[in-house]
Design a protein around this motif. Structure first.
Motif, PDB file in Angstrom:
ATOM      1  N   ILE A  61      44.276  49.639  38.512  1.00 21.05           N
ATOM      2  CA  ILE A  61      44.773  48.806  40.213  1.00 21.05           C
ATOM      3  C   ILE A  61      44.318  47.437  39.364  1.00 21.05           C
ATOM      4  N   THR A  62      45.200  46.196  40.180  1.00 20.93           N
ATOM      5  CA  THR A  62      44.830  44.627  39.936  1.00 20.93           C
ATOM      6  C   THR A  62      43.981  44.722  42.012  1.00 20.93           C
ATOM      7  N   THR A  63      42.869  44.110  41.081  1.00 19.24           N
ATOM      8  CA  THR A  63      42.155  43.220  42.452  1.00 19.24           C
ATOM      9  C   THR A  63      42.210  41.747  42.684  1.00 19.24           C
ATOM     10  N   LYS A  64      42.555  41.643  44.011  1.00 20.82           N
ATOM     11  CA  LYS A  64      42.264  40.238  45.090  1.00 20.82           C
ATOM     12  C   LYS A  64      41.609  39.050  44.210  1.00 20.82           C
ATOM     13  N   LYS A  65      40.371  39.680  44.133  1.00 20.69           N
ATOM     14  CA  LYS A  65      39.215  38.393  43.450  1.00 20.69           C
ATOM     15  C   LYS A  65      38.758  38.695  41.754  1.00 20.69           C
ATOM     16  N   LYS A  66      38.847  38.233  41.030  1.00 11.58           N
ATOM     17  CA  LYS A  66      38.398  38.372  39.692  1.00 11.58           C
ATOM     18  C   LYS A  66      37.086  38.656  39.239  1.00 11.58           C
ATOM     19  N   HIS A  67      36.778  39.546  38.425  1.00  9.77           N
ATOM     20  CA  HIS A  67      35.256  40.604  37.977  1.00  9.77           C
ATOM     21  C   HIS A  67      35.174  38.796  37.234  1.00  9.77           C
ATOM     22  N   VAL A  68      33.642  38.704  37.329  1.00  3.97           N
ATOM     23  CA  VAL A  68      33.174  38.004  36.613  1.00  3.97           C
ATOM     24  C   VAL A  68      32.920  37.868  35.435  1.00  3.97           C
ATOM     25  N   CYS A  69      33.460  38.565  34.479  1.00  2.00           N
ATOM     26  CA  CYS A  69      34.635  38.107  32.966  1.00  2.00           C
ATOM     27  C   CYS A  69      35.290  37.468  32.657  1.00  2.00           C
ATOM     28  N   GLY A  70      35.968  36.986  34.481  1.00  2.00           N
ATOM     29  CA  GLY A  70      37.440  36.593  34.005  1.00  2.00           C
ATOM     30  C   GLY A  70      38.985  37.656  34.316  1.00  2.00           C
ATOM     31  N   SER A  71      38.597  39.066  34.205  1.00  2.00           N
ATOM     32  CA  SER A  71      39.799  40.170  34.874  1.00  2.00           C
ATOM     33  C   SER A  71      39.690  40.471  35.709  1.00  2.00           C
TER      34      SER A  71
END
Length: 57
Positions: free
Chosen positions: A9-19
């Motif tokens: 799945i792809t989230t609207k916001k990025k995770h802290v790591c950038g992914s």
């Protein structure tokens, strides 16, 4: 939305790591997802995950 183990799945916001890509590890009332970038695992209620996932095109 219906989730299956192994789905990406792809989230609207990025995770802290950038992914912003995640893999479904476990389903149920709470869903366990794993970041594709840093392998962090997170448990999140299904209704919250539905809000954070980018709609498929």
């Amino acid at each position: 939305m219906i989730y299956q183990v192994g789905d990406k799945i792809t989230t609207k916001k990025k995770h802290v790591c950038g992914s912003n890509t995640w893999v479904i590890i476990r389903t149920g009332a709470d869903i366990k997802i794993k970041c594709a970038g840093c392998a962090r695992e997170v448990m999140i209620p299904k209704y919250e995950l539905d809000k954070k996932v980018k709609p498929e095109t």
